[in-house]
Design a protein around this motif. Structure first.
Motif, PDB file in Angstrom:
ATOM      1  N   GLN A 220       8.449 -19.399 -19.103  1.00 39.88           N
ATOM      2  CA  GLN A 220       7.887 -20.210 -18.016  1.00 39.88           C
ATOM      3  C   GLN A 220       7.695 -19.404 -16.728  1.00 39.88           C
ATOM      4  OE1 GLN A 220      10.810 -23.404 -18.155  1.00 39.88           O
ATOM      5  NE2 GLN A 220       9.217 -24.819 -18.829  1.00 39.88           N
ATOM      6  N   LYS A 238       4.027 -29.129 -13.468  1.00 35.65           N
ATOM      7  CA  LYS A 238       4.579 -29.524 -14.780  1.00 35.65           C
ATOM      8  C   LYS A 238       5.642 -28.549 -15.248  1.00 35.65           C
ATOM      9  CE  LYS A 238       0.861 -32.233 -16.732  1.00 35.65           C
ATOM     10  NZ  LYS A 238      -0.395 -32.232 -17.476  1.00 35.65           N
ATOM     11  N   GLU A 242       9.710 -29.390 -15.848  1.00 39.24           N
ATOM     12  CA  GLU A 242      10.360 -29.121 -17.139  1.00 39.24           C
ATOM     13  C   GLU A 242      11.568 -28.206 -16.951  1.00 39.24           C
ATOM     14  OE1 GLU A 242       9.820 -29.957 -20.455  1.00 39.24           O
ATOM     15  OE2 GLU A 242       8.635 -31.524 -19.477  1.00 39.24           O
ATOM     16  N   ASN A 243      11.353 -27.138 -16.190  1.00 38.97           N
ATOM     17  CA  ASN A 243      12.418 -26.152 -16.036  1.00 38.97           C
ATOM     18  C   ASN A 243      13.644 -26.744 -15.333  1.00 38.97           C
ATOM     19  OD1 ASN A 243      13.689 -23.674 -14.364  1.00 38.97           O
ATOM     20  ND2 ASN A 243      12.913 -23.028 -16.365  1.00 38.97           N
ATOM     21  N   LYS A 245      14.625 -29.830 -15.603  1.00 41.41           N
ATOM     22  CA  LYS A 245      15.344 -30.656 -16.585  1.00 41.41           C
ATOM     23  C   LYS A 245      16.154 -29.781 -17.549  1.00 41.41           C
ATOM     24  CE  LYS A 245      11.554 -33.020 -17.481  1.00 41.41           C
ATOM     25  NZ  LYS A 245      10.609 -33.927 -18.136  1.00 41.41           N
ATOM     26  N   TYR A 246      15.624 -28.626 -17.888  1.00 42.50           N
ATOM     27  CA  TYR A 246      16.397 -27.716 -18.759  1.00 42.50           C
ATOM     28  C   TYR A 246      17.691 -27.305 -18.063  1.00 42.50           C
ATOM     29  CZ  TYR A 246      11.962 -26.969 -21.327  1.00 42.50           C
ATOM     30  OH  TYR A 246      10.804 -27.119 -22.027  1.00 42.50           O
TER      31      TYR A 246
END
Ligand code: PMV
Length: 334
Positions: A220, A238, A242-243, A245-246
């Motif tokens: 990413q 986006k 996402e990152n 949440k990881y």
């Protein structure tokens, strides 16, 4: 031998969470590359640290003050981790006095350590008359707090994880004018966090999801860098969401588990699809605390701010734009 600096804080788009296991933990060598936006608060809070340091033979001991308080214990130790190697490099053995001021709450998930240690590294390098590049200063800022390595530069910044003190530093992807992105910070809680990121990094490797997060973050980091240079806001938003949440998945599943979200944080996350349906193109990210940063295009910022202020539990909002480089100033605090 006195110098002052003003440094901006930064918000990570690709997070640094956890130090590489095979290196001395005090070097803060991260397990993955990370990417950030250096931020400048547009209202009365600019999200910056102003620091002055002076080395003199008149001082009998090293002293450091932050927001009027004398620092001791682990806070003082972290400051010495930046200053001692620089003092040694310069061949100076005088003691120092340091004064520092944040214009925002310390340790509330607004990244005070990033601006704090960036300001300290810039001021110290200049007080010691060292002829360093920004990349070299970034390495020393990293010794205080990893994310501070990124705050040396303005705009959008990439921290190459490296594998030693000499190879782990940040460089600028592009300056603030080259990518049109602002943010609004929704403050839901202003107190100090229970587990600081400095301590939290030690637990990341205990999560079964850590390896996946590291691998995905590496991919990413490359993708988001390209999207920033292509001025592709949607892809940047986006990937950043996402990152984030990881990272929180790793935090929640480490030993001990770390739950930085409050009920208000979750309310904001769950309001995001609705805000988007109403035409507010925005993406969130959350650091090691309950407050939420929303990225947006500059023209959406004030509508987004109004929408966030209507959400229950939001105490305050801070609109931000990308900052310029952190820099030396002639305004001294002592
Ligand atoms: O620089 P530190 O040790 O405060 O760690 C920063 C950690 C996060 O803010 C959660 C993520 C990041 O990359 O800034």
């Amino acid at each position: 031998m006195k110098a002052s600096a003003i440094a901006h804080s930064n918000i990570a788009l690709i997070k640094y969470w956890g130090r590489a296991q095979d290196h001395d933990p005090t070097l803060n060598i991260p397990s993955n590359d990370s990417v950030s936006m250096t931020k400048y608060g547009l209202d009365d809070i600019h999200l910056q640290t102003h620091t002055t340091i002076e080395f003199s033979n008149y001082y009998e001991e090293d002293t450091a003050h932050l927001d009027g308080e004398v620092l001791s214990g682990r806070h003082r130790d972290r400051i010495l981790r930046v200053i001692d190697p620089l003092r040694k490099y310069a061949g100076v053995d005088s003691k120092f006095k340091m004064m520092s001021k944040n214009d925002f709450p310390t340790e509330a998930g607004l990244a005070s350590s990033s601006s704090g240690f960036a300001a300290l590294a810039i001021a110290t390098v200049n007080a010691l008359n060292l002829d360093f590049t920004k990349e070299e200063i970034s390495k020393y800022a990293r010794l205080g707090s990893g994310s501070a390595a990124r705050s040396i530069h303005g705009g959008f910044v990439y921290w190459n994880k490296g594998d030693s003190h000499d190879t782990s530093f940040a460089h600028q992807i592009c300056d603030p004018e080259e990518f049109d992105m602002n943010a609004v910070i929704a403050i839901v809680h202003e107190g100090k966090k229970e587990v600081t990121s400095d301590v939290g990094h030690n637990f990341a490797h205990t999560s079964p999801f850590d390896e996946v997060r590291i691998r995905k973050s590496e991919e990413q980091a490359q993708e988001i860098k390209k999207a920033i240079l292509d001025d592709d806001f949607t892809t940047v938003g986006k990937i950043a969401e996402e990152n984030c949440k990881y990272m929180h998945a790793v935090m929640m599943t480490s030993t001990p588990p770390l739950f930085y979200w409050s009920p208000e944080t979750l309310r904001l996350i769950r309001s995001t699809p609705e805000m988007r349906q109403e035409g507010l193109d925005c993406y969130f990210t959350i650091d090691a605390g309950p407050n939420v940063h929303y990225f947006c295009r500059p023209e959406t910022m004030y509508d987004l701010q109004k929408a966030l202020e209507k959400i229950e539990g939001v105490r305050k909002t801070i609109p931000v734009k990308p900052a310029n480089d952190s820099h030396v100033t002639e305004r001294h605090l002592l």
